[in-house]
Design an enzyme around this catalytic site. Structure first.
Site, PDB file in Angstrom:
ATOM      1  N   ALA A  10      33.917  32.437  39.617  1.00  0.00           N
ATOM      2  CA  ALA A  10      34.253  30.938  39.864  1.00  0.00           C
ATOM      3  C   ALA A  10      33.936  30.150  41.240  1.00  0.00           C
ATOM      4  CB  ALA A  10      35.815  30.665  39.232  1.00  0.00           C
ATOM      5  N   CYS A  42      38.884  34.595  31.427  1.00  0.00           N
ATOM      6  CA  CYS A  42      39.806  33.972  30.586  1.00  0.00           C
ATOM      7  C   CYS A  42      39.286  33.945  29.045  1.00  0.00           C
ATOM      8  CB  CYS A  42      40.456  32.728  30.986  1.00  0.00           C
ATOM      9  SG  CYS A  42      40.878  32.568  32.431  1.00  0.00           S
TER      10      CYS A  42
END
Length: 552
Positions: A10, A42
Site C-alpha cells: 500500500a 485485508c
C-alpha cells in the site's frame, strides 16, 4: 532525481504513484522481496473462505501495470540487504538467481511493512500451521483447506484477522476454537463492548478459550493437538496464527534510522526520518494520535496509503503533511459489525482524562423498516466537552455512524454539536433522532449534570462497597423478575410519581430500564420532584447483565 522505494504494497506504490503524478522526469525504482505487489491483505480471510473466488481479485495490479501506467520500475523477489546512507546506495539480492548488485539513489523510502509474529511455540513450523499476512499465506491456507477438508481449526489470537478467519472457516463447515491469551476478544476494545462480540461468536458456534496461552503444538511435523498453559488439549486439523504483526525495521536499524517508542520508525509530519533524504511510510512507520498527539502505531492499509501519498508529494516538492490518525477500525463477523475510533475508556482513564461514558442502544432505523439495535459506547472529556473515542457494535448502519464520529473527533467538535448535525433522514436509512445525535445529547446532559449517567462498573463498585442508595427498576414486573440489578426495587414508570412520595429525595438514586430511554424519563420525573442526586444507568439492565456475566 532517482527515487528508490523499498516495499511495494500500500505505502510503497502510493509513494511512487504520487511522485510520478507530480514529476514526470523522476526515475522511480521499487524493490520488493515478495512475489506480489499492491495486494489487498485485508481481503485474505474472504479468499480463504471462498467469498473472494480468485487470488487475482486481491492482486489487481502487477509490475507491468505500473510500468505501463506510471513508467515505474517494480522489481519483485529483490531483497534490499543493506543501505549505505553516506554513499546513497542500496545493496540488492535477486532472490531467484542469488545475484547481488548495487543501486544508487537520491531519495530513499522505507516502506518495508510489517510481518506476522510467529510465537516460539514447539511445533509452530508444522505443515498445517499458517500465518495470515500475504498472498502466499492465503494461497497455502486455502489450498490446504480445499484439499484436506479439515473438520476443526484452532485460531491463536482474537484480533481482526483471527475473528474474520473464524467466520470464514465456520461458513465452510469447519469447527473453530479461538485461543486468546488475554481475557477477551479484540483486546483494543473495552471489555464491556468485547463481551457483545464474544456472545455473538458463541451463538454462531465458535468455541472461545480466553485467558489461555498456547504452550505446544503436538504432532510429528503435522499438528494434531494444541496444548495450553492450563493443561487443556484441543484436537485439531489446522492452526491459524493471528497473534499480531511487528514492523520490519531491521534494515532501518542497520542504517541508523531512529525508531519511535512504538517500535516503528519515527517520522515527522512530512514522513522524514532522522537521516536526510530517507523517508518512511506505511506499516513500518509510526503515526501520532489526533486525540493525544502521542505516537501511535496502527498497521492499516488506509493509513499506509495516506502516508505514502504524503511522502510522494513531499519528495517531489509538494506540501502535504500527515495529520495523524485515530486508530479507526471496523470488521464484520457473522453479520455483526464492530467499529472503533479514538481512545477506549481504559486508555482515557490511564491517560488521566476526567471522562463521561455513555452506552447508547438504538436502532439504525425505525422498527417498522426493519431497524436493528446498535450499541454505541462513547467517551468524552468533561473539561473540553470533546469526544475522545467511540466503539459501536451492531448489525446495520455501524459504518455510517463511526465515520460521523471520526469526522467529529478529527475536527474537535464538542459533544453538544452532535445533536445539531443536519444528518440525512428518511425511514429506510435512519431514525428522526439519529443515534449519533442522541449520543451527543445524552453526553452533553450528563456533563452538565442535568441528566447524569452511571456505568454498570461504577454502580457495582458502589453496591459492593455497601453504599446507601435507592436503585429503582422502572420496567414491568415481569421483566424485573427475569433479571435485575442487585439491590433494586421495582417501580414501573407509571407508578413512580406516587411511589416517590415515600422516597428520600436527598439520597443517591439510580434508575434504569432495559436500554436507557425509560430510565431517562424516570430520571427527569424524579429531578422535577426535587430529588437532588439522580443517575440513569448507562445502557440499562441489558448492559448491566452483560457486565455481570463477563466481568470488566
Amino acid at each position: 532525481m532517482k527515487l528508490v522505494i523499498i516495499g511495494s504494497v500500500a505505502a510503497g506504490t502510493s509513494v511512487a504513484a504520487k511522485a510520478r503524478r507530480n514529476n514526470e522526469d523522476a526515475q522511480i525504482m521499487i524493490y520488493d522481496r515478495d512475489y506480489d505487489i499492491s495486494y489487498s491483505g485485508c481481503g485474505i480471510p474472504y479468499y480463504v473462505g471462498g467469498e473472494v473466488e480468485s487470488r487475482d481479485d486481491l492482486t489487481p495490479r502487477d509490475a507491468a501495470f505500473f510500468k505501463k501506467r506510471y513508467n515505474i520500475d517494480v522489481m519483485t523477489r529483490h531483497n534490499v540487504t543493506a543501505v549505505d546512507k553516506d554513499a546513497k546506495t542500496v545493496t540488492v539480492e535477486n532472490l531467484e538467481t542469488g545475484d547481488t548488485f548495487t543501486d544508487a539513489y537520491d531519495v530513499l523510502v522505507l516502506a518495508t511493512g510489517a510481518s506476522s509474529i510467529i510465537p516460539p511455540i514447539p511445533g509452530v513450523k508444522s505443515d498445517n500451521v499458517f500465518p495470515i499476512r500475504n498472498i502466499q499465506h492465503a494461497e497455502a491456507t486455502r489450498s490446504f483447506v480445499d484439499s484436506t477438508d479439515p473438520k476443526h481449526a484452532t485460531i491463536i489470537g482474537a484480533g481482526f484477522i483471527g475473528l474474520e478467519m473464524a467466520e470464514q472457516l465456520k461458513l465452510r463447515g469447519v469447527d473453530v476454537t479461538i485461543i486468546e491469551r488475554v481475557s477477551q476478544v479484540m483486546p483494543p476494545l473495552d471489555k464491556d463492548m468485547a463481551c457483545r462480540v464474544e456472545e455473538h461468536l458463541e451463538k454462531n458456534g465458535i468455541e472461545l478459550m480466553l485467558g489461555e496461552t498456547v504452550t505446544e503444538l503436538v504432532g510429528d511435523g503435522h499438528v494434531d493437538r494444541v496444548v495450553t498453559e492450563s493443561g487443556k488439549t484441543i484436537e485439531t486439523d489446522l492452526v491459524i496464527l493471528s497473534v499480531g504483526v511487528r514492523p520490519n525495521v531491521e534494515l532501518a536499524m542497520q542504517m541508523g534510522v531512529t525508531l519511535g517508542e512504538t517500535g516503528a520508525i519515527a517520522v515527522n509530519e512530512r514522513m522524514e526520518t532522522n537521516i536526510p533524504d530517507v523517508y518512511a511510510a506505511g506499516d513500518v512507520a509510526e503515526s501520532f494520535s489526533i486525540v493525544t498527539g502521542k505516537p501511535i502505531w496502527r498497521p492499516l492499509g488506509s493509513t499506509a496509503n495516506k502516508m505514502g501519498r504524503t511522502a510522494g508529494d513531499v519528495i517531489t516538492g509538494g506540501h502535504l503533511e500527515h495529520r495523524g490518525i485515530l486508530g479507526t477500525g471496523i470488521f464484520k463477523v457473522f453479520g455483526l459489525a464492530v467499529a472503533q475510533t479514538g481512545l477506549a475508556e481504559k486508555e482515557a482513564r490511564e491517560l488521566g482524562y476526567d471522562i463521561e461514558v455513555l452506552h447508547n442502544t438504538k436502532p439504525d432505523k425505525p422498527a417498522y423498516m426493519g431497524g436493528k439495535d446498535m450499541t454505541i459506547k462513547a467517551v468524552a472529556d468533561r473539561a473540553t466537552r470533546q469526544l475522545l473515542g467511540v466503539q459501536i457494535v451492531g448489525f446495520e448502519g455501524v459504518d455510517k455512524r463511526i465515520d460521523v464520529f471520526v469526522t467529529a473527533i478529527t475536527l474537535k467538535a464538542k459533544v453538544d454539536d452532535l445533536f445539531h448535525l443536519d444528518l440525512a433522514y428518511a425511514p429506510p436509512f435512519s431514525t428522526t433522532k439519529d443515534p449519533v445525535m442522541y449520543t451527543g445529547m445524552v453526553l452533553s446532559n450528563s456533563i452538565d449534570k442535568a441528566a447524569r449517567l452511571i456505568t454498570p462498573a461504577e454502580l457495582q463498585t458502589r453496591i459492593d462497597a455497601g453504599e446507601d442508595m435507592q436503585i429503582i427498576d422502572t420496567r414491568k414486573a415481569s421483566q424485573f423478575e427475569k433479571a435485575c440489578v442487585d439491590c433494586a426495587v421495582n417501580v414501573p414508570l407509571g407508578n413512580l410519581r406516587e411511589a416517590a412520595k415515600d422516597m428520600d429525595k436527598d439520597k443517591k438514586t439510580v434508575v434504569y430500564c432495559n436500554g436507557g430511554v425509560t430510565g431517562n424519563a424516570a430520571q427527569n420525573v424524579l429531578r422535577n420532584l426535587g430529588f437532588t442526586d439522580v443517575y440513569n444507568l448507562s445502557g440499562g439492565n441489558k448492559n448491566y447483565q452483560l457486565f455481570k456475566k463477563y466481568g470488566n
